[in-house]
Design an enzyme around this catalytic site. Sequence first.
Site, PDB file in Angstrom:
ATOM      1  N   MET A  52       1.399  -1.035  -0.285  1.00  0.00           N
ATOM      2  CA  MET A  52      -0.077   0.203   0.183  1.00  0.00           C
ATOM      3  C   MET A  52       0.840   1.076   0.295  1.00  0.00           C
ATOM      4  SD  MET A  52      -3.464  -0.484   2.320  1.00  0.00           S
ATOM      5  CE  MET A  52      -2.352  -1.842   3.820  1.00  0.00           C
ATOM      6  N   MET A  53       0.803   1.682  -1.153  1.00  0.00           N
ATOM      7  CA  MET A  53       1.302   3.563  -0.659  1.00  0.00           C
ATOM      8  C   MET A  53       1.653   3.942   0.524  1.00  0.00           C
ATOM      9  SD  MET A  53       1.942   3.564  -4.250  1.00  0.00           S
ATOM     10  CE  MET A  53       2.448   5.249  -4.408  1.00  0.00           C
ATOM     11  N   CYS A 106      -5.692   0.020  -9.455  1.00  0.00           N
ATOM     12  CA  CYS A 106      -5.089   1.384  -8.768  1.00  0.00           C
ATOM     13  C   CYS A 106      -5.522   2.611  -9.557  1.00  0.00           C
ATOM     14  CB  CYS A 106      -3.744   1.618  -8.374  1.00  0.00           C
ATOM     15  SG  CYS A 106      -3.702   3.399  -7.858  1.00  0.00           S
ATOM     16  N   LYS A 140      -2.181  -8.143  -9.026  1.00  0.00           N
ATOM     17  CA  LYS A 140      -3.876  -8.005  -9.061  1.00  0.00           C
ATOM     18  C   LYS A 140      -4.823  -6.768  -9.153  1.00  0.00           C
ATOM     19  CE  LYS A 140      -4.768  -5.791  -4.696  1.00  0.00           C
ATOM     20  NZ  LYS A 140      -4.659  -3.902  -4.650  1.00  0.00           N
ATOM     21  N   HIS A 145      -9.671  -7.721  -6.025  1.00  0.00           N
ATOM     22  CA  HIS A 145     -10.037  -6.530  -5.353  1.00  0.00           C
ATOM     23  C   HIS A 145     -11.792  -6.739  -5.842  1.00  0.00           C
ATOM     24  CE1 HIS A 145     -10.509  -2.619  -3.331  1.00  0.00           C
ATOM     25  NE2 HIS A 145     -10.900  -3.363  -2.770  1.00  0.00           N
ATOM     26  N   ARG A 189      -5.526  -2.755   4.185  1.00  0.00           N
ATOM     27  CA  ARG A 189      -6.158  -1.428   6.320  1.00  0.00           C
ATOM     28  C   ARG A 189      -5.825  -2.459   7.019  1.00  0.00           C
ATOM     29  NH1 ARG A 189     -10.715   0.807   2.388  1.00  0.00           N
ATOM     30  NH2 ARG A 189     -11.368  -1.190   1.888  1.00  0.00           N
TER      31      ARG A 189
END
Length: 313
Positions: A1-2, A83, A122, A154, A217
Amino acid sequence: MMDRTDRHCRYFLRQISRRTLLYTEMVTSMAILHGDKQKLLGFERSEHPLSLQIGGDNPQDLAKCAQIAADFGYDEVNLNVGCPSSRVQNGNFGACLMLQPERVAECIAAMASVTKLPVTVKHRIGVDDVDRYEDLVKFVSIVSQTGCNRFSVHARKAWLQGLSPKENREVPPLRYEDVHRLKQDFPHLSIEINGGFVSLEQAQAQLQVVDAVMIGRAAYDNPYLLAFADSQIYGEDTPPPSRHQIVTAMLPYIDTWVSKGCKLNSITRHMLQLFHGQPGSRIWKRVITEQSVLSGAGVEVVERALNQLRFES
Ligand SMILES: Cc1cc2nc3c(=O)[nH]c(=O)nc-3n(C[C@H](O)[C@H](O)[C@H](O)COP(=O)(O)O)c2cc1C
């Protein structure tokens, strides 16, 4: 994760779980080819198993990046097709590549041709109005013909216009059933489901129907949830480390980096949530937040925070 899973974060998470696969934040192919490689790609051996996630759309560039990843010792290369940020779209990579499965296939084929490392993708379940299950099947069919055999999905679509990246992680509804169906229709592929999981119990339930679960997260906001992964998911019989042991294991690492000029806060910011939901969490966060940014701050700040937390709890 950025802005999350940099090397310090990963080293910290590795003190919590030895077995889970960790991913880098997305690094663009341009950055890898033209930037400071050591700074962008360097990692500790203890971070294995580790996947380098790359953003890009040029097969030749991505192939060079895959070679570089192999030279650095990564365990896997993962292409970001999820993204939705406008910056990423402007570069024609990330989620907009879901509309160009042949292009993704070319990229994967080029990467796979230069390395023995697994090359994985991804992606989302769809973008914009191209979000039927059949569209997802088409994407996976085309890309899997290149030899890519692990897909991290995702389980929500992305809107390429009108939603921020954050909203694109919250607004489109989760459609786990599409990912489950994908596993049924492509039993030979390894399918990793992602989106909205906050506990290992949920992950275990998913493992009845898919091959892997990616937690984003929740692993950052409550990192200690990974502490039971090695035993509950991987069947190890070693007990999980305590939160205090994890902090203690970080001290030599912090000391080394700070003595090299690294700002304490760039390491400790990832550790703020370690005591999430525990007595003393507030004091831990307060001491770390307030004192890590002071000039000359070093490992003693972390020791102090731990002592105060022991005293409070
Ligand atoms: C701050 C932040 C940065 C992210 N950066 C990336 C990234 O670099 N590459 C990627 O594939 N996904 C990225 N994501 C998306 C997550 O990997 C994940 O797909 C998404 O948050 C849904 O999973 P979760 O509900 O477990 O968080 C990011 C998410 C957040 C919150």
